[in-house]
Motif scaffolding. Structure first.
Motif, mmCIF file in Angstrom:
data_model
loop_
_atom_site.group_PDB
_atom_site.id
_atom_site.type_symbol
_atom_site.label_atom_id
_atom_site.label_comp_id
_atom_site.label_asym_id
_atom_site.label_seq_id
_atom_site.Cartn_x
_atom_site.Cartn_y
_atom_site.Cartn_z
ATOM 1 N N ARG A 32 -35.031 12.488 -33.908
ATOM 2 C CA ARG A 32 -35.316 11.227 -34.619
ATOM 3 C C ARG A 32 -36.412 11.446 -35.651
ATOM 4 N NH1 ARG A 32 -33.011 6.265 -32.671
ATOM 5 N NH2 ARG A 32 -33.667 5.351 -34.624
ATOM 6 N N ILE A 62 -25.251 6.410 -32.471
ATOM 7 C CA ILE A 62 -26.201 7.177 -31.646
ATOM 8 C C ILE A 62 -25.505 7.704 -30.382
ATOM 9 C CG2 ILE A 62 -28.274 6.970 -30.204
ATOM 10 C CD1 ILE A 62 -29.349 4.996 -32.351
ATOM 11 N N ASP A 86 -32.840 8.928 -39.234
ATOM 12 C CA ASP A 86 -32.865 7.461 -39.261
ATOM 13 C C ASP A 86 -32.067 6.920 -40.444
ATOM 14 O OD1 ASP A 86 -34.286 7.155 -36.951
ATOM 15 O OD2 ASP A 86 -36.241 7.173 -37.928
ATOM 16 N N PHE A 126 -32.175 12.581 -27.332
ATOM 17 C CA PHE A 126 -32.517 13.233 -28.590
ATOM 18 C C PHE A 126 -33.409 14.451 -28.303
ATOM 19 C CE2 PHE A 126 -31.490 9.145 -30.630
ATOM 20 C CZ PHE A 126 -30.847 9.587 -31.793
ATOM 21 N N THR A 163 -36.678 16.537 -29.514
ATOM 22 C CA THR A 163 -37.901 16.024 -30.147
ATOM 23 C C THR A 163 -38.456 17.049 -31.149
ATOM 24 O OG1 THR A 163 -39.419 17.003 -28.541
ATOM 25 C CG2 THR A 163 -38.504 14.827 -27.993
#
Ligand code: NAD
Length: 260
Positions: A189, A212, A194, A225, A227
């Motif tokens: 993300r 998503i 986004d 997700f 990171t």
């Protein structure tokens, strides 16, 4: 895994994955050149690192501009005292069906990912050979270095291309102690992702939640997700690994979306 007395040049470091790599390298003891098209964003990251007593400079650079890249590397060497680690991470995303992709957008995306990787790698390689210190080059691939997805023709093409560049540099660099490796993240993300969520929802005719759940995270083992820190820790491993044993490799960091 320490980077004391090392100098790192990280592109796309004003945001997302590159920003976290700059922070993790600083925590590991490196001096860091925070390089980005966005000079204010780069300065904000560099200023934060300096407050934590890291030697850091902001370098405004467009990685598709040959003269600008050469100047950015030269400035890093002059101000931070060398160059040991290159992270070629700057990237953009443009999604559209192939039949509707404009040639201009195709060329723009390939330029940032592939010209950017070539120009930064060439400039870094020249310095690393001249210094006799060798170094580590890390390219930011993607699961899309291994897999394809609809709507992403130039991105998938570019990310596969980086796998080839990594292997050539591993071979040519070996005699000089220069290693090259590729990191292949799943979805993280960041602003880049986004922006895609509403675009993909529109193109596929589904809701953002469905993008998503059923597009981005569908094939992961746990619906999570990846990171920025997950990716930065792998970037630290590649940067700090002390020998040519780990070169020409790719590591997929994707919650099991793609398994080698
Ligand atoms: P981001 O949008 O948060 O950051 C990208 C940065 O690159 C921005 O600061 C931008 O200003 C900079 N940039 C763009 N064009 C540039 C240019 N010509 N010259 C210099 N800097 C430029 O994106 P992110 O998600 O952190 O992506 C970083 C890298 O990770 C990209 O190569 C991307 O393809 C890759 N990646 C991202 C994901 C993900 O899910 N976010 C997954 C796999 C791979």
């Amino acid at each position: 895994m320490r980077l004391d007395s090392k100098v790192a040049f990280v592109t796309g470091a004003a945001s997302g994955i590159g920003k976290r790599i700059a922070q993790v390298y600083a925590e590991a003891g490196a001096a860091v050149a925070v390089a980005d098209l966005n000079p204010q964003g780069a300065e904000a990251v560099a200023a934060e690192l300096r407050r934590q007593r890291t030697r850091a400079i902001a370098v405004g650079v467009d990685v598709t501009n040959e003269a600008a890249v050469d100047a950015a590397i030269a400035r890093t060497v002059a101000e931070l005292g060398g160059l040991d680690v290159l992270v070629s991470n700057a990237g953009i995303q443009i999604v559209a069906p192939l039949a509707e992709f404009s040639f201009a957008d195709w060329k723009k995306l390939l330029a940032v990912h592939l010209d950017g990787a070539f120009l930064t790698a060439r400039a870094a390689m020249r310095r690393m050979i001249a210094s006799g210190r060798g170094g580590s080059m890390i390219f930011m691939g993607s699961v899309h270095s291994k897999e394809a997805s609809v709507l992403k023709a130039p991105y998938v093409t570019a990310k596969h291309g980086l796998a080839g560049l990594t292997k050539v540099i591993a071979k040519e660099g070996a005699a000089h102690g220069i290693r090259a490796n590729l990191i292949c993240p799943g979805f993280v993300r960041t602003p880049l992702v986004d922006k895609q969520i509403p675009e993909q929802a529109k193109a596929l005719g589904i809701s953002e939640q469905e993008v998503i759940k059923n597009v981005m995270l569908k094939e992961t083992v746990d619906g999570e997700f990846t990171t920025v820190d997950d990716v930065a820790q792998v970037a630290l491993l590649f940067a700090a690994f002390p020998s040519n044993a780990l070169t020409g490799q790719s590591i997929v960091v994707s919650h099991g979306w793609f398994m080698q």
